[in-house]
Design an enzyme around this catalytic site. Structure first.
Site, PDB file in Angstrom:
ATOM      1  N   ARG A  78       0.849  -1.185   0.000  1.00 34.13           N
ATOM      2  CA  ARG A  78       0.000   0.000   0.000  1.00 34.13           C
ATOM      3  C   ARG A  78       0.892   1.245   0.000  1.00 34.13           C
ATOM      4  O   ARG A  78       1.987   1.229   0.559  1.00 34.13           O
ATOM      5  CB  ARG A  78      -0.899   0.017   1.246  1.00 34.13           C
ATOM      6  CG  ARG A  78      -1.958   1.083   1.158  1.00 34.13           C
ATOM      7  CD  ARG A  78      -2.776   1.240   2.432  1.00 34.13           C
ATOM      8  NE  ARG A  78      -3.553   2.466   2.304  1.00 34.13           N
ATOM      9  CZ  ARG A  78      -3.868   3.267   3.292  1.00 34.13           C
ATOM     10  NH1 ARG A  78      -3.507   2.985   4.518  1.00 34.13           N
ATOM     11  NH2 ARG A  78      -4.550   4.372   3.072  1.00 34.13           N
ATOM     12  N   HIS A  79       0.400   2.334  -0.602  1.00 30.32           N
ATOM     13  CA  HIS A  79       1.136   3.607  -0.610  1.00 30.32           C
ATOM     14  C   HIS A  79       1.322   4.150   0.808  1.00 30.32           C
ATOM     15  O   HIS A  79       0.707   3.671   1.756  1.00 30.32           O
ATOM     16  CB  HIS A  79       0.378   4.628  -1.466  1.00 30.32           C
ATOM     17  CG  HIS A  79      -1.028   4.839  -0.985  1.00 30.32           C
ATOM     18  ND1 HIS A  79      -1.330   5.587   0.128  1.00 30.32           N
ATOM     19  CD2 HIS A  79      -2.214   4.348  -1.437  1.00 30.32           C
ATOM     20  CE1 HIS A  79      -2.628   5.574   0.333  1.00 30.32           C
ATOM     21  NE2 HIS A  79      -3.202   4.817  -0.599  1.00 30.32           N
TER      22      HIS A  79
ATOM     23  N   HIS B 184      -3.096   0.153  -3.653  1.00 25.41           N
ATOM     24  CA  HIS B 184      -3.927   0.683  -2.576  1.00 25.41           C
ATOM     25  C   HIS B 184      -4.149  -0.416  -1.542  1.00 25.41           C
ATOM     26  O   HIS B 184      -3.786  -1.563  -1.774  1.00 25.41           O
ATOM     27  CB  HIS B 184      -5.233   1.180  -3.186  1.00 25.41           C
ATOM     28  CG  HIS B 184      -4.987   2.156  -4.303  1.00 25.41           C
ATOM     29  ND1 HIS B 184      -4.937   3.512  -4.098  1.00 25.41           N
ATOM     30  CD2 HIS B 184      -4.698   1.964  -5.619  1.00 25.41           C
ATOM     31  CE1 HIS B 184      -4.651   4.108  -5.248  1.00 25.41           C
ATOM     32  NE2 HIS B 184      -4.504   3.194  -6.184  1.00 25.41           N
TER      33      HIS B 184
END
Lengths: 383, 383
Positions: free
Chosen positions: B125-126, B310
């Site tokens: 995930r970012h 995401h």
């Protein structure tokens, strides 16, 4: 009564209020009788909406904090700061429009450019410490059965500095987390951006403060120019920190060997042996007042004296400097509890009157979220 | 029922339970009837103590998560990982003593050394995005009346990259905060420490993912060797992210001009125009399943394929890879909500059987605390 939101809160139910960090919320005490514990009903200054919000997402604000316009004008008519700022949003300060985000920028307005260099004192709390994230058992979590250190989470430092009396003494003198290093570096870089002139740096003997000082200096690109003066008199109120015994701090020699840029010739105003466990509030107040006066006396050059201490330092060092009496002790605990990592207070000398006054800090706030551990097994496989 | 503590909680009252991040707490549903809403009464697996704790400091754990010993042995008898680790706490894995911190280390045990290099997929995930901290109005907070960007808090990036269609388009495609950059860099450095071989890197077209990919590559010291492939098919479930219109992403040309290391010759498996607003869950699941299969097919070299997407990517990309059906949509939202910044899942290929399986990620968790804004006036002067 006015509250200030410390965190963002997104409504989970239709009757709840959306709040953003920095929002002011008006609360009528007479309307709180039927409200569930931990919740209040309030009206947002920013949106005008009304609803329930979790009380622990807020702190009590002064009524006068919402007198935005007046405060903005005060700032533009007193160009008295000793730091210079790039990319100043002057337009906003002098503009007629009060945007919805205006209240937020209250604590964030940067000082005006001014070429008159005066003496200033910037008091700073250390960065995030490992035990703040991982609890008192942090050292157990990252020692093998043989006592070898390993990094159980990426926020633990990759190594611990060497100390002769053994790794177990870090338990009462914990280092910064990686996030704490990031915070310190960021503030140092921001001070450099604003061209703040730091001529002296003092630190509490606690390792987390010395590490913070070191990384702030690196951010300022001053780590080969200004050496850290380790001042035992800047240590935390010992009733909070050292109820039975003062921690064994790393010695100045050990710190220097571990590449910290220490002024080894500096002799503290207080000796380590003068720190007593469980000192009374009065003893702490008098120590703090004495140490700030001695620091001011021995630093005559114009520019900023940076002091890296504890949350408590922000009030206990600044109030005697500007001539205010100490807070009473219950009030003191309340205020200190809310000071975040790298929280700063700033005072500057008024030369004509030979006294000190409170001023806007040369850097803005630093606000970030938490990151929780999670178990990847639950994500892929389990329910 | 078993809960896992997401945060540390220090008791405020004598009847409350001290919990550390990662602790397991047993909760008997039959005992909760007279408990105030938001609180549960439970027994700590680590300390054996019993007391009240705030429910929102915990998540539901699988009962089997507390079967510590069994799980530890599984790890030591299957040396099948493709990464190598320094300073491995082997002693602990094979030791007889189950220390009190053992349960915490569950998610943190690092893979064993193994020289057999296989293909692996690391889904990430970012990092922390600015609107996660400052809310939807973040852009208003740091634009002057003239539309000029300034840094209203030190966690805002010092500048925004240039984009031709104007700064307002960042509102729906927000950048990382400074803390998000720190998180990404830290994970990259940890991957380098563990000598993980990354041969391919894919990113969602969202700016926060591209920035995360860039800083992970910098931490890995691979930013001049491996170029980022921007894959529109990796974008978030559009029902969550883009209910009315797909955001205008920065173009590959703009990204390259802003010094992001982009593979400009890469043509996505999905085109940007194929993304539709408010897609159904079934459409999202089928897009995710198609994109991971196409990525696997086009990356034949051994080593790790890094995919920055995401929170949802961690489950929607890995489950089709290992042959599990998609989660049902309510379950999906529950699981995804808890995935922190830089949360990772890891799968590796089992060559003999030509299938993929779940494995321990090559890096541990990253856990840190929040930092709140505060008003220095309250600290020095006001009550």
């Amino acid at each position: 009564q006015t509250l200030r939101a410390l965190f963002q809160y997104k409504p989970q139910n239709i009757d709840e209020l959306m709040i953003n960090t920095g929002d002011f919320i008006y609360v009528d005490p007479s309307q709180q009788s039927s409200v569930c514990e931990g919740w209040v009903i309030g009206t947002s200054h920013r949106t005008g909406c009304r609803g329930f919000l979790p009380e622990n997402y807020t702190e009590r604000a002064s009524e006068s904090d919402t007198w935005v316009k007046h405060r903005e004008y005060v700032l533009t008519t007193t160009p008295r700061f000793l730091t210079r700022t790039k990319n100043e949003p002057n337009e906003k300060l002098n503009g007629e429009v009060l945007s919805s985000s205006m209240s937020r920028s209250l604590t964030n307005i940067l000082p005006q450019q001014n070429s008159t260099l005066q003496r200033g004192v910037l008091v700073m709390r250390h960065g995030e410490r490992v035990d703040q994230v991982f609890g008192k058992s942090w050292l157990q979590q990252c020692l093998t059965a043989e006592g070898k250190y390993y990094r159980a989470d990426l926020n633990f430092p990759s190594t611990l500095p060497k100390r002769k009396d053994g790794v177990s003494h870090f338990e009462y003198d914990p280092p910064l987390s990686c996030c704490g290093v990031f915070q310190s570096r960021l503030i140092g870089e921001a001070l450099l951006d604003h061209e703040v002139t730091v001529n002296y740096i003092y630190s509490s003997p606690a390792l987390r403060c010395i590490q913070t000082a070191q990384h702030v200096l690196q951010g300022l690109k001053l780590d080969n120019k200004v050496k850290i003066r380790v001042e035992p008199g800047l240590f935390e109120w010992t009733k909070w920190e050292a109820s039975r015994v003062i921690p064994n701090f790393m010695t100045v020699t050990e710190l220097a060997e571990a590449s910290y840029k220490i002024d080894t010739s500096y002799r503290g105003n207080f000796s380590l042996s003068s720190l007593v466990p469980s000192e009374s509030y009065e003893e702490y107040v008098s120590r703090s007042s004495a140490v700030i006066k001695q620091i001011i006396t021995s630093c005559s050059s114009k520019g900023v004296i940076l002091i890296v201490g504890h949350g408590s330092s922000l009030t206990s060092l600044t109030r005697p400097l500007i001539g205010l009496p100490a807070r009473d002790s219950s009030d003191f605990a309340q205020v200190v509890r809310k000071i975040p990592s790298l929280g700063v207070c700033f005072c500057e000398e008024v030369k004509e009157e030979s006294k000190w006054q409170v001023a806007n800090p040369p850097v803005t706030t630093l606000t970030h979220g938490a990151n929780a551990a999670f178990n990847w097994r639950n994500v892929i496989v389990e329910h």
